[in-house]
Design an enzyme around this catalytic site. Structure first.
Site, PDB file in Angstrom:
ATOM      1  N   LYS A   1      -9.424   4.999  -4.523  1.00  0.00           N
ATOM      2  CA  LYS A   1      -9.143   3.615  -4.119  1.00  0.00           C
ATOM      3  C   LYS A   1     -10.323   2.973  -3.392  1.00  0.00           C
ATOM      4  CE  LYS A   1      -4.179   3.474  -4.519  1.00  0.00           C
ATOM      5  NZ  LYS A   1      -2.876   3.566  -3.889  1.00  0.00           N
TER       6      LYS A   1
ATOM      7  N   ARG B   1      -0.883  11.939  -4.846  1.00  0.00           N
ATOM      8  CA  ARG B   1      -0.928  11.265  -6.154  1.00  0.00           C
ATOM      9  C   ARG B   1      -2.395  11.099  -6.518  1.00  0.00           C
ATOM     10  NH1 ARG B   1      -1.260   6.158  -8.209  1.00  0.00           N
ATOM     11  NH2 ARG B   1       0.084   5.680  -9.981  1.00  0.00           N
TER      12      ARG B   1
HETATM   13  N1  HH2 Z   1      -0.803   3.487  -6.016  1.00  0.00           N
HETATM   14  C1  HH2 Z   1      -0.884   2.909  -7.234  1.00  0.00           C
HETATM   15  C2  HH2 Z   1       0.218   2.934  -8.103  1.00  0.00           C
HETATM   16  N2  HH2 Z   1       1.357   3.540  -7.753  1.00  0.00           N
HETATM   17  N3  HH2 Z   1       2.617   4.756  -6.166  1.00  0.00           N
HETATM   18  C3  HH2 Z   1       2.722   5.318  -4.965  1.00  0.00           C
HETATM   19  N4  HH2 Z   1       3.874   5.911  -4.597  1.00  0.00           N
HETATM   20  N5  HH2 Z   1       1.685   5.314  -4.072  1.00  0.00           N
HETATM   21  C4  HH2 Z   1       0.511   4.724  -4.354  1.00  0.00           C
HETATM   22  O1  HH2 Z   1      -0.400   4.719  -3.499  1.00  0.00           O
HETATM   23  C5  HH2 Z   1       0.358   4.101  -5.642  1.00  0.00           C
HETATM   24  C6  HH2 Z   1       1.461   4.140  -6.537  1.00  0.00           C
HETATM   25  C7  HH2 Z   1      -2.146   2.235  -7.645  1.00  0.00           C
HETATM   26  O2  HH2 Z   1      -2.996   3.109  -8.265  1.00  0.00           O
HETATM   27  P1  HH2 Z   1      -3.121   3.347  -9.842  1.00  0.00           P
HETATM   28  O3  HH2 Z   1      -1.831   3.700 -10.477  1.00  0.00           O
HETATM   29  O4  HH2 Z   1      -4.176   4.372 -10.036  1.00  0.00           O
HETATM   30  O5  HH2 Z   1      -3.655   1.979 -10.407  1.00  0.00           O
HETATM   31  P2  HH2 Z   1      -2.921   0.723 -11.037  1.00  0.00           P
HETATM   32  O6  HH2 Z   1      -1.931   0.192 -10.066  1.00  0.00           O
HETATM   33  O7  HH2 Z   1      -4.065  -0.233 -11.279  1.00  0.00           O
HETATM   34  O8  HH2 Z   1      -2.251   1.152 -12.305  1.00  0.00           O
END
Ligand code: HH2
Length: 425
Positions: A347, A381
Site C-alpha cells: 500500500k 492479507r
Molecule cells: N484492502 C483492500 C481490499 N480489501 N479488505 C480488508 N479486510 N482489508 C484491507 O486492508 C483491504 C481489503 C485494497 O487492496 P487491494 O485488494 O489489493 O486493491 P484494490 O482495492 O485496488 O482491489
C-alpha cells in the site's frame, strides 16, 4: 455487566513497547514528573495498560492498587493533589499483578468498577490465541494465517488486470494456497482511492466462477460490500466474507453471513473509496477505529453473526501517520477480543516510507507484516504469499514457535521438505 461492555465505556488500552525509551515517552504523555519517569522506567515491562481519563481520585486509587499488587501505575504529577480534572494512567506489571489490580478495582466508586472489569478483560486476553473456524475446521491462531489477494478486476492497484479470466485466476489462487495461504481472498471490485463502483451483475460474473472452481480445494474468502454477492459466493462454497464497508453499504450482508454460518470481516473506513483520501482526520485514530469496530461488531452480533474478524483498514481514509499509529496500536484493537486482520500489502504508506512504486514494495510489505504479526495481527492479507510465509517462518524459528495453525497442523508455515537446506552460509 461483562468486561466487553465495560471496555466500551472506559478507555483501557494494551500497549506494547520494545524499549524503556518508549515507556518514558508514554509516561511523559500521562504527565508524570521527571523524577518519577526515571524511577518507574526501571519497572518497565514489554506490555502495559494505558488507561485514559480517570478522575484524579480514581487515578490515586489505581496507583495504590497497582503498588499493593507489586506493579506500578504512572499517573499525572498533579493527580495526587487533585489539581488536574483528569489523569491518564500507565499500568506496569506482570499479567498476574495486573489481573490482581483489575480485581481490586472492580466494585469501587469513581468509575473504577468499569475500569477494573476492562483491565480484567484486557489482561485475560494477553497471550490467548483466538480460534477461527473455517468450513467446520477450527484454526487456533497462535500465529498469523495468510490470506492471499486475488483481485479479478481490471483496475486493482497492485494486481488489476493480471488475473482476469477464470483459468488464470484459479491457477493463481491454487498457487497461493500451495505457497502458504490458508485463505484466498477473491475480489471483484477495486476499492483503491477513486475506484469506480461495480454493479452487482458484473461483480457476480467476475467472482462466482472463480469461487466455484477454487472452493473444493482452497478456503476462499470473498471481498465484497454487497449481500447478493456474498450470498452467491456462500452458495459457491466460500468460507468467509470480507466487507470493507462493515455492513454500512448493504446491511443485509450480516444476515447472509449469519445464515450461512460464515465468519465476517468488518473493516474500518473513513469516507468512501471515491473521496476517502481527500483529507482524513481523527483526534485519536486508534481510539476512534476501536470504537467503530466495537460498535459494528455489536451490530453484526445482533444480526446473528457468530464469528467476527476486525480490521483497522490500512489506507482507507488514513494518512501515513494514521496508518503507522494503527499498526503501532494493534494491541489495543486485539483488546476487543476478535482476531485482527491487517491489509498492508504494497500500500501507499509503504511507498511513502521507502520511495518505491507498487512493484518495489515487497521489502516494506514484509517488514509491515512481521511487525503487525508481532503486535497481534492474526490474519495478514498479502499479495506476496510465498515471501511473507518465508519471512514469518524465519522469525518463528528464531523465537522457537512450534505450535501449529490448524488442529491437525495444516495451513501453517512449517518448513518445506527438502528445500533450502543446502550449504549456503
Ligand atoms: N484492502 C483492500 C481490499 N480489501 N479488505 C480488508 N479486510 N482489508 C484491507 O486492508 C483491504 C481489503 C485494497 O487492496 P487491494 O485488494 O489489493 O486493491 P484494490 O482495492 O485496488 O482491489
Amino acid at each position: 455487566m461483562s468486561g466487553e461492555d465495560a471496555a466500551a465505556r472506559v478507555d483501557v488500552r494494551t500497549v506494547i513497547f520494545d524499549t524503556p525509551a518508549q515507556a518514558r515517552a508514554l509516561m511523559a504523555a500521562v504527565g508524570v514528573a521527571a523524577g518519577g519517569v526515571e524511577i518507574m522506567a526501571a519497572k518497565f515491562t514489554a506490555r502495559a495498560l494505558y488507561v485514559k481519563g480517570l478522575h484524579p481520585v480514581a487515578a490515586n486509587i489505581v496507583k495504590q492498587a497497582a503498588l499493593s499488587a507489586g506493579g506500578e501505575a504512572a499517573v499525572n504529577r498533579d493527580a495526587v493533589s487533585c489539581r488536574v480534572p483528569a489523569s491518564d494512567a500507565l499500568l506496569f506489571g506482570t499479567q498476574k499483578q495486573l489481573a490482581a489490580v483489575g480485581r481490586k478495582l472492580t466494585g469501587q466508586a469513581f468509575g473504577l468498577d468499569d475500569v477494573g472489569r476492562a483491565i480484567t478483560a484486557a489482561v485475560g486476553r494477553w497471550g490467548a490465541a483466538p480460534v477461527l473456524t473455517l468450513r467446520g475446521k477450527p484454526y487456533q491462531l497462535t500465529r498469523p494465517l495468510l490470506m492471499g489477494i486475488l483481485n479479478v478486476t481490471p483496475d486493482s492497484f497492485a494486481d488489476g488486470g493480471r488475473y482476469v479470466g477464470v483459468a488464470k485466476a484459479v491457477r493463481r489462487g491454487r498457487e497461493m494456497a500451495e505457497q502458504g495461504a490458508t485463505l484466498v481472498d477473491v475480489g471483484g471490485e477495486s476499492t483503491r482511492p477513486g475506484a469506480a463502483a461495480v454493479g452487482v451483475e458484473d461483480e457476480l460474473e467476475r467472482i462466482v466462477p472463480v469461487v466455484e472452481q477454487l472452493a473444493p480445494d482452497v478456503l476462499v474468502s470473498v471481498d465484497t460490500r454487497k449481500a447478493a454477492v456474498a450470498q452467491a459466493a456462500a452458495d459457491a462454497g466460500a468460507a468467509m466474507v470480507n466487507d470493507v464497508s462493515a455492513g454500512r453499504d448493504d446491511s443485509s450482508i450480516a444476515r447472509v453471513c449469519a445464515r450461512a454460518g460464515l465468519p465476517y470481516v468488518i473493516m474500518h473506513m473513513q469516507g468512501k473509496p471515491a473521496d476517502m483520501q481527500d483529507d482524513p482526520r481523527y483526534d485519536d485514530v486508534v481510539g476512534e477505529v476501536r470504537s467503530f469496530l466495537a460498535a459494528r461488531a455489536a451490530w453484526a452480533e445482533a444480526e446473528g453473526v457468530k464469528q467476527l474478524v476486525v480490521d483497522p483498514g490500512i489506507g482507507f481514509g488514513k494518512t501515513l501517520e494514521h496508518n503507522l499509529a494503527l499498526l503501532n496500536g494493534l494491541p489495543a484493537l486485539c483488546d476487543l477480543g476478535y482476531p485482527v486482520l491487517v491489509g498492508h500489502s504494497r500500500k501507499r504508506f509503504i511507498g511513502a516510507l521507502t520511495g518505491e512504486e507498487v512493484e518495489g514494495r515487497l521489502a516494506g510489505s514484509l517488514a509491515a507484516a512481521l511487525e503487525a504479526a508481532r503486535r497481534g495481527a492474526r490474519l495478514l492479507r498479502v499479495h506476496d504469499v510465498k515471501e511473507t510465509a518465508e519471512a514469518l517462518r524465519v522469525v518463528e524459528a528464531i523465537r522457537g514457535v512450534t505450535a501449529s495453525v490448524g488442529e491437525d497442523g495444516a495451513g501453517g508455515v512449517s518448513a518445506p521438505p527438502g528445500r533450502g537446506a543446502g550449504p549456503s552460509p
